[in-house]
Scaffold this motif. Structure first.
Motif, short mmCIF file in Angstrom:
data_model
loop_
_atom_site.label_atom_id
_atom_site.label_comp_id
_atom_site.label_asym_id
_atom_site.label_seq_id
_atom_site.Cartn_x
_atom_site.Cartn_y
_atom_site.Cartn_z
N ALA A 6 -20.23 -19.55 32.60
CA ALA A 6 -21.33 -20.43 33.00
C ALA A 6 -22.61 -20.18 32.20
O ALA A 6 -23.54 -20.98 32.25
N PHE A 7 -22.67 -19.09 31.45
CA PHE A 7 -23.87 -18.81 30.64
C PHE A 7 -24.11 -19.95 29.65
O PHE A 7 -23.16 -20.43 29.03
N SER A 8 -25.40 -20.35 29.49
CA SER A 8 -25.69 -21.50 28.61
C SER A 8 -25.45 -21.16 27.14
O SER A 8 -25.27 -22.06 26.32
N ASN A 9 -25.49 -19.88 26.78
CA ASN A 9 -25.29 -19.51 25.36
C ASN A 9 -23.82 -19.19 25.04
O ASN A 9 -23.51 -18.73 23.95
N VAL A 10 -22.95 -19.42 26.02
CA VAL A 10 -21.52 -19.10 25.79
C VAL A 10 -20.72 -20.35 25.44
O VAL A 10 -20.86 -21.39 26.08
N GLU A 11 -19.90 -20.22 24.42
CA GLU A 11 -18.96 -21.29 24.08
C GLU A 11 -17.57 -20.67 24.09
O GLU A 11 -17.39 -19.58 23.55
N TYR A 12 -16.62 -21.33 24.74
CA TYR A 12 -15.29 -20.71 24.81
C TYR A 12 -14.20 -21.71 24.43
O TYR A 12 -14.38 -22.92 24.57
N GLY A 13 -13.09 -21.16 23.93
CA GLY A 13 -12.02 -22.06 23.51
C GLY A 13 -10.73 -21.31 23.25
O GLY A 13 -10.65 -20.09 23.35
N GLY A 14 -9.71 -22.09 22.93
CA GLY A 14 -8.39 -21.50 22.63
C GLY A 14 -7.35 -21.93 23.64
O GLY A 14 -7.67 -22.43 24.73
N THR A 15 -6.09 -21.72 23.30
CA THR A 15 -4.98 -22.13 24.17
C THR A 15 -5.00 -21.38 25.51
O THR A 15 -4.49 -21.87 26.49
N GLY A 16 -5.60 -20.20 25.52
CA GLY A 16 -5.69 -19.44 26.76
C GLY A 16 -6.55 -20.14 27.80
O GLY A 16 -6.36 -19.96 29.00
N PHE A 17 -7.52 -20.94 27.35
CA PHE A 17 -8.36 -21.70 28.28
C PHE A 17 -7.82 -23.11 28.51
O PHE A 17 -7.83 -23.62 29.61
N PHE A 18 -7.39 -23.75 27.43
CA PHE A 18 -7.08 -25.19 27.52
C PHE A 18 -5.62 -25.53 27.24
O PHE A 18 -5.25 -26.69 27.17
N TYR A 19 -4.82 -24.54 27.01
CA TYR A 19 -3.39 -24.68 26.69
C TYR A 19 -3.16 -25.78 25.64
O TYR A 19 -3.76 -25.70 24.57
N ASP A 20 -2.33 -26.80 25.95
CA ASP A 20 -2.02 -27.80 24.92
C ASP A 20 -3.17 -28.76 24.66
O ASP A 20 -3.10 -29.59 23.75
N LYS A 21 -4.25 -28.66 25.45
CA LYS A 21 -5.39 -29.57 25.25
C LYS A 21 -6.54 -28.87 24.52
O LYS A 21 -7.66 -29.40 24.47
N ALA A 22 -6.29 -27.68 23.97
CA ALA A 22 -7.36 -26.93 23.31
C ALA A 22 -7.89 -27.72 22.11
O ALA A 22 -7.12 -28.09 21.23
N PRO A 23 -9.20 -27.99 22.08
CA PRO A 23 -9.74 -28.73 20.94
C PRO A 23 -9.67 -27.88 19.67
O PRO A 23 -9.82 -26.66 19.74
#
Ligand code: SF4
Length: 385
Positions: free
Chosen positions: A69-86
């Motif tokens: 939820a931190f405003s300076n954090v950006e997160y990504g990868g298949t671990g978060f979004f699985y097959d929809k990971a940008p």
């Protein structure tokens, strides 16, 4: 700018031993812009950074919700979004990874007694993708939305000449129409390399075998997959082909606990799935290959969950797999430590002297009581013929 990079697997699992490629690319991108980049090993000081990237590969790796939820954090990868990971922006995806991101961490690990060998992917390998995508669309796979395998980058994009080996993360290189040029390009580096995610043996031909087993300087195990018993005849024909080129031990991922036909997971499915698992193991043994059992998460709800756990523990420890039958493995696993020391493989004597049957042994007995025919057919085979 002060940039923090978090490899979520490294924070969550202290035994994790593979660098995060996205983290290394993000680091390279920001260092090129003269930003100050730090690999963060916890979530404590997020606010001290202008930007913090969290990258995660596996869905079961935990990251605290409050951190996201931190405003300076950006997160990504298949671990978060699985097959929809940008995907990453082009300029980050295609920059040479920063192979020094983990230097300080590696140094600390070595000082704390971790072996150099277990850190080899951080120190000795260039890592990248020559192709992306796959043609198979397997429903259980993170790549299920891809329709094809296409050229993604040249070796120049990720090669560090000071590193002796190359580790490729391609999903299905043999499905790419450009596979031969890709292999030629890799061969021209003079380095040994491995396709770590496995090779699709269903696509093997004489020419591809000639490359794989004669021309290429491979490192580590050859890894293929035998996920579906419906492919039995095709896999056997490819095993025969492979054996005309090499007698090396070959590893096969063997998926279990997944219904390839429908979404019904009843008693009948579990029985047939266990037959399918052991039949595939049997075929692989016959061709001098080593199965590596991969359990699809649904196995947790199986009435024979213990058989899956034991089968994975048996196959995935090749030294035990070669020496012991499945039945003996379960019995020995189900002995007390003291009993094991005294009686070894003398199971009858162990029981005669009051030894108790632990969980692994009980699972074996419960299954055998219901399906003696399956147990008789498969549970007395050893990993080495
Ligand atoms: S063949 Fe392998 S990489 Fe391709 S979709 Fe199936 S499991 Fe995924």
């Amino acid at each position: 700018m002060k940039i923090g990079i978090i490899d979520a697997e490294l924070v969550y699992n202290k035994k994790h031993r593979f660098p995060n490629l996205v983290s290394m690319k993000l680091s390279a991108y920001h260092k090129k812009k003269s930003d100050e980049v730090t690999l963060l090993l916890n979530y404590d000081n997020i606010s001290d950074y202008d930007k913090v990237y969290i990258s995660k590969v596996f869905t079961d790796t935990q990251v605290p919700e409050r951190v996201l939820a931190f405003s300076n954090v950006e997160y990504g990868g298949t671990g978060f979004f699985y097959d929809k990971a940008p995907p990453l922006p082009y300029e980050i995806e295609h920059c040479i990874p920063d192979y020094h991101l983990y230097d300080e961490w590696v140094k600390n690990q070595l000082e704390n007694g971790v072996t150099k060998k277990s850190l080899k992917y951080y120190t000795d390998y260039s890592i990248g993708f020559m192709t992306r995508g796959c043609i198979r669309g397997c429903n259980f796979c993170v790549n299920k939305n891809y329709k094809k395998s296409e050229k993604h980058s040249n070796t120049a994009e990720f090669l560090d000449n000071s590193r002796p080996y190359i580790c490729l993360l391609d999903d299905n290189v043999l499905a790419c129409s450009d596979w031969k040029n890709i292999f030629d390009e890799l061969i021209s580096t003079g380095k040994r390399f491995v396709f770590k995610q496995g090779i699709d043996e269903r696509l093997l031909t004489e020419e591809k075998c000639d490359y794989l087993f004669n021309k290429i300087k491979w490192i580590g195990d050859y890894i293929f997959a035998f996920d579906n018993i419906a492919d039995k005849d095709l896999i056997i024909s490819k095993l025969k082909l492979i054996r005309r080129y090499t007698d090396k031990k070959i590893k096969f991922y063997v998926l279990c606990g997944y219904n390839h036909q429908n979404n019904i997971y009843d008693e009948e499915f579990w029985k047939n799935d266990i037959i399918s698992l052991f039949e595939r193991i049997k075929i692989l043994i016959e061709y001098g290959c080593i199965p590596y059992v991969m359990r699809y998460e649904k196995y947790n709800s199986s009435c024979y969950k213990g058989i899956y756990i034991n089968a994975a523990a048996w196959c995935n420890q090749p030294n035990l797999f070669k020496k012991m039958t499945f039945s003996d493995f379960c019995k020995q696993r189900g002995m007390s430590i003291k009993g094991n020391k005294i009686y070894g493989n003398d199971f009858e004597n162990y029981i005669a002297n009051g030894g108790k049957k632990g969980a692994a042994w009980r699972y074996l007995n419960e299954f055998t009581a219901v399906y003696l025919d399956i147990a008789e057919k498969y549970f007395c085979m050893k990993g080495e013929m």
